[in-house]
Design a protein around this motif. Structure first.
Motif, PDB file in Angstrom:
ATOM      1  N   ILE A   1       0.856  -1.172   0.000  1.00  0.00           N
ATOM      2  CA  ILE A   1       0.000   0.000   0.000  1.00  0.00           C
ATOM      3  C   ILE A   1       0.896   1.227   0.000  1.00  0.00           C
ATOM      4  N   SER A   2       0.508   2.245  -0.743  1.00  0.00           N
ATOM      5  CA  SER A   2       1.301   3.462  -0.780  1.00  0.00           C
ATOM      6  C   SER A   2       1.194   4.207   0.537  1.00  0.00           C
ATOM      7  N   GLY A   3       2.222   4.976   0.869  1.00  0.00           N
ATOM      8  CA  GLY A   3       2.203   5.722   2.114  1.00  0.00           C
ATOM      9  C   GLY A   3       1.056   6.704   2.195  1.00  0.00           C
ATOM     10  N   ALA A   4       0.753   7.381   1.074  1.00  0.00           N
ATOM     11  CA  ALA A   4      -0.357   8.335   1.064  1.00  0.00           C
ATOM     12  C   ALA A   4      -1.692   7.630   1.250  1.00  0.00           C
ATOM     13  N   ALA A   5      -1.866   6.462   0.611  1.00  0.00           N
ATOM     14  CA  ALA A   5      -3.122   5.722   0.758  1.00  0.00           C
ATOM     15  C   ALA A   5      -3.294   5.212   2.185  1.00  0.00           C
ATOM     16  N   LEU A   6      -2.211   4.759   2.809  1.00  0.00           N
ATOM     17  CA  LEU A   6      -2.303   4.296   4.189  1.00  0.00           C
ATOM     18  C   LEU A   6      -2.631   5.449   5.134  1.00  0.00           C
ATOM     19  N   ALA A   7      -2.012   6.609   4.914  1.00  0.00           N
ATOM     20  CA  ALA A   7      -2.308   7.773   5.760  1.00  0.00           C
ATOM     21  C   ALA A   7      -3.770   8.190   5.625  1.00  0.00           C
ATOM     22  N   ALA A   8      -4.297   8.188   4.398  1.00  0.00           N
ATOM     23  CA  ALA A   8      -5.703   8.551   4.192  1.00  0.00           C
ATOM     24  C   ALA A   8      -6.628   7.529   4.845  1.00  0.00           C
ATOM     25  N   LEU A   9      -6.275   6.250   4.782  1.00  0.00           N
ATOM     26  CA  LEU A   9      -7.105   5.213   5.391  1.00  0.00           C
ATOM     27  C   LEU A   9      -7.118   5.348   6.912  1.00  0.00           C
ATOM     28  N   LEU A  10      -5.958   5.564   7.518  1.00  0.00           N
ATOM     29  CA  LEU A  10      -5.906   5.718   8.973  1.00  0.00           C
ATOM     30  C   LEU A  10      -6.638   6.972   9.429  1.00  0.00           C
ATOM     31  N   HIS A  11      -6.531   8.057   8.654  1.00  0.00           N
ATOM     32  CA  HIS A  11      -7.253   9.278   9.004  1.00  0.00           C
ATOM     33  C   HIS A  11      -8.759   9.065   8.926  1.00  0.00           C
ATOM     34  N   ARG A  12      -9.208   8.318   7.932  1.00  0.00           N
ATOM     35  CA  ARG A  12     -10.636   8.035   7.803  1.00  0.00           C
ATOM     36  C   ARG A  12     -11.136   7.230   9.005  1.00  0.00           C
ATOM     37  N   CYS A  13     -10.353   6.240   9.425  1.00  0.00           N
ATOM     38  CA  CYS A  13     -10.767   5.415  10.561  1.00  0.00           C
ATOM     39  C   CYS A  13     -10.778   6.211  11.859  1.00  0.00           C
ATOM     40  N   ALA A  14      -9.807   7.134  12.006  1.00  0.00           N
ATOM     41  CA  ALA A  14      -9.751   7.928  13.232  1.00  0.00           C
ATOM     42  C   ALA A  14     -10.838   8.993  13.263  1.00  0.00           C
ATOM     43  N   ALA A  15     -11.219   9.532  12.097  1.00  0.00           N
ATOM     44  CA  ALA A  15     -12.219  10.600  12.049  1.00  0.00           C
ATOM     45  C   ALA A  15     -13.642  10.081  12.160  1.00  0.00           C
ATOM     46  N   ALA A  16     -13.855   8.781  12.004  1.00  0.00           N
ATOM     47  CA  ALA A  16     -15.202   8.235  12.090  1.00  0.00           C
ATOM     48  C   ALA A  16     -15.727   8.318  13.515  1.00  0.00           C
TER      49      ALA A  16
ATOM     50  N   PRO B   1      -3.257 -14.239   7.911  1.00  0.00           N
ATOM     51  CA  PRO B   1      -2.436 -13.022   7.995  1.00  0.00           C
ATOM     52  C   PRO B   1      -1.422 -12.956   6.863  1.00  0.00           C
ATOM     53  N   ALA B   2      -1.203 -11.744   6.357  1.00  0.00           N
ATOM     54  CA  ALA B   2      -0.256 -11.506   5.259  1.00  0.00           C
ATOM     55  C   ALA B   2       0.581 -10.285   5.595  1.00  0.00           C
ATOM     56  N   SER B   3       1.790 -10.263   5.077  1.00  0.00           N
ATOM     57  CA  SER B   3       2.683  -9.128   5.289  1.00  0.00           C
ATOM     58  C   SER B   3       2.250  -7.975   4.392  1.00  0.00           C
ATOM     59  N   LEU B   4       2.159  -6.779   4.987  1.00  0.00           N
ATOM     60  CA  LEU B   4       1.731  -5.588   4.260  1.00  0.00           C
ATOM     61  C   LEU B   4       2.904  -4.619   4.191  1.00  0.00           C
ATOM     62  N   GLY B   5       3.379  -4.340   2.975  1.00  0.00           N
ATOM     63  CA  GLY B   5       4.483  -3.416   2.782  1.00  0.00           C
ATOM     64  C   GLY B   5       3.979  -2.027   2.451  1.00  0.00           C
ATOM     65  N   VAL B   6       4.592  -1.019   3.065  1.00  0.00           N
ATOM     66  CA  VAL B   6       4.251   0.383   2.811  1.00  0.00           C
ATOM     67  C   VAL B   6       5.232   0.929   1.792  1.00  0.00           C
ATOM     68  N   VAL B   7       4.713   1.390   0.668  1.00  0.00           N
ATOM     69  CA  VAL B   7       5.536   1.835  -0.453  1.00  0.00           C
ATOM     70  C   VAL B   7       5.625   3.348  -0.426  1.00  0.00           C
ATOM     71  N   ASN B   8       6.831   3.865  -0.444  1.00  0.00           N
ATOM     72  CA  ASN B   8       7.082   5.295  -0.531  1.00  0.00           C
ATOM     73  C   ASN B   8       7.876   5.594  -1.791  1.00  0.00           C
ATOM     74  N   VAL B   9       8.151   6.863  -2.027  1.00  0.00           N
ATOM     75  CA  VAL B   9       8.883   7.276  -3.209  1.00  0.00           C
ATOM     76  C   VAL B   9      10.377   7.162  -2.914  1.00  0.00           C
TER      77      VAL B   9
END
Length: 287
Positions: free
Chosen positions: A14-29, A168-176
């Motif tokens: 998952i891209s770093g930006a997509a993960l940040a947006a997902l975590l923000h969505r979960c926290a803002a709910a 369970p699966a390993s989830l890698g965070v992809v950055n630039v």
């Protein structure tokens, strides 16, 4: 790849930006929430054969993943959980989803990172509705905060639907950066411009084979730059820089034209509001 294949044969990222947006969505709910995950699933090309003289080194190398699942965004329909009914049955119609999701996510505050029976049922229901060609991805998020809200913590774990279980699966965070260059090998650009094959001088009519819709797509982005001229700039290296400068100048003219139209429309709205205000003053006898 079938749904029953082992999760070791899949690389999940998952891209770093997509993960940040997902975590923000979960926290803002306001409470628990869920939604769909969108991205791309593609087969990874086989690596070149090893040229090592040591057979034991080649045998010890881990097998390359046969499938790469990359998450680039998410969609959450509403604040409460809404993907499934209380029994975990998927409620949406597949035709109402604009693109095929690669999985779904669920957010539960201060709970263990283990899938519930309802989430397992939802995974099976979603897999039956979408019939993906790859294992369905599930990301479980558990946000929490300190009593004074000074520290926010986010715990997450990825799972793949393998057979009847969420494994369970390993989830890698992809950055630039150079270290993440492998992530972009299967990149496919998305552009409103039409497909422009190289121009063939032997076929002068090839430049007129485009539809009116394709020409309109170019006109919406570039002012005064025909599709035939754009196709010629793509196919020839000579004078390409000058053609690109002209194309960007046409884009700027298009933006300036849109800005002037917005300015004129705002002026008309202001004049109408002034006339309405004057009419109200007259009707109230305040003029």
């Amino acid at each position: 790849m079938a749904v029953g294949d082992t999760p070791a044969a899949a690389k999940v990222s998952i891209s770093g930006a997509a993960l940040a947006a997902l975590l923000h969505r979960c926290a803002a709910a306001a409470g628990d929430c869920d939604g769909l995950l969108f991205g791309r699933a593609s087969r990874v090309p086989a690596p070149p054969p090893s040229l090592s003289d040591y057979d034991d080194h080649a045998a010890a190398a881990p097998p390359a993943p046969a499938l790469a699942v990359s998450v680039s965004g998410h969609s959450s329909l509403s604040h409460p959980s809404s993907l499934a009914d209380p029994l975990g049955r998927f409620q949406l119609q597949p035709a109402s989803i604009p693109s095929a999701p690669v999985g779904f996510f669920s957010s539960r505050r201060r709970t263990p990172l283990r899938p519930s029976m309802r989430e397992l049922a939802l995974a099976h229901s979603l897999a039956e509705a979408l019939a993906p060609a790859h294992p369905l991805l599930f990301i479980l998020v558990s946000p929490s905060a300190s009593p004074n809200l000074s520290i926010h913590s986010y715990y997450y774990r990825a799972y793949l639907l393998v057979g009847a279980r969420l494994v369970p699966a390993s989830l890698g965070v992809v950055n630039v950066g150079p270290g993440f260059r492998d992530q972009y090998h299967s990149f496919v650009a998305e552009s409103p411009l039409p497909w422009l094959p190289p121009h063939q001088p032997s076929s002068p009519a090839a430049g007129h084979a485009h539809t009116i819709g394709e020409q309109k797509a170019v006109d919406d982005m570039v002012d005064g730059f025909g599709i035939g001229r754009l196709q010629g700039a793509v196919g020839s290296a000579a004078g390409q820089a000058a053609e690109m400068d002209d194309m960007y100048a046409g884009m700027i003219r298009r933006l300036e034209k849109l800005a002037r139209e917005v300015e004129k429309s705002n002026l008309r709205v202001l004049e109408q509001e002034n006339r309405n205000l004057l009419l109200r003053f007259r009707s109230a006898g305040m003029e």
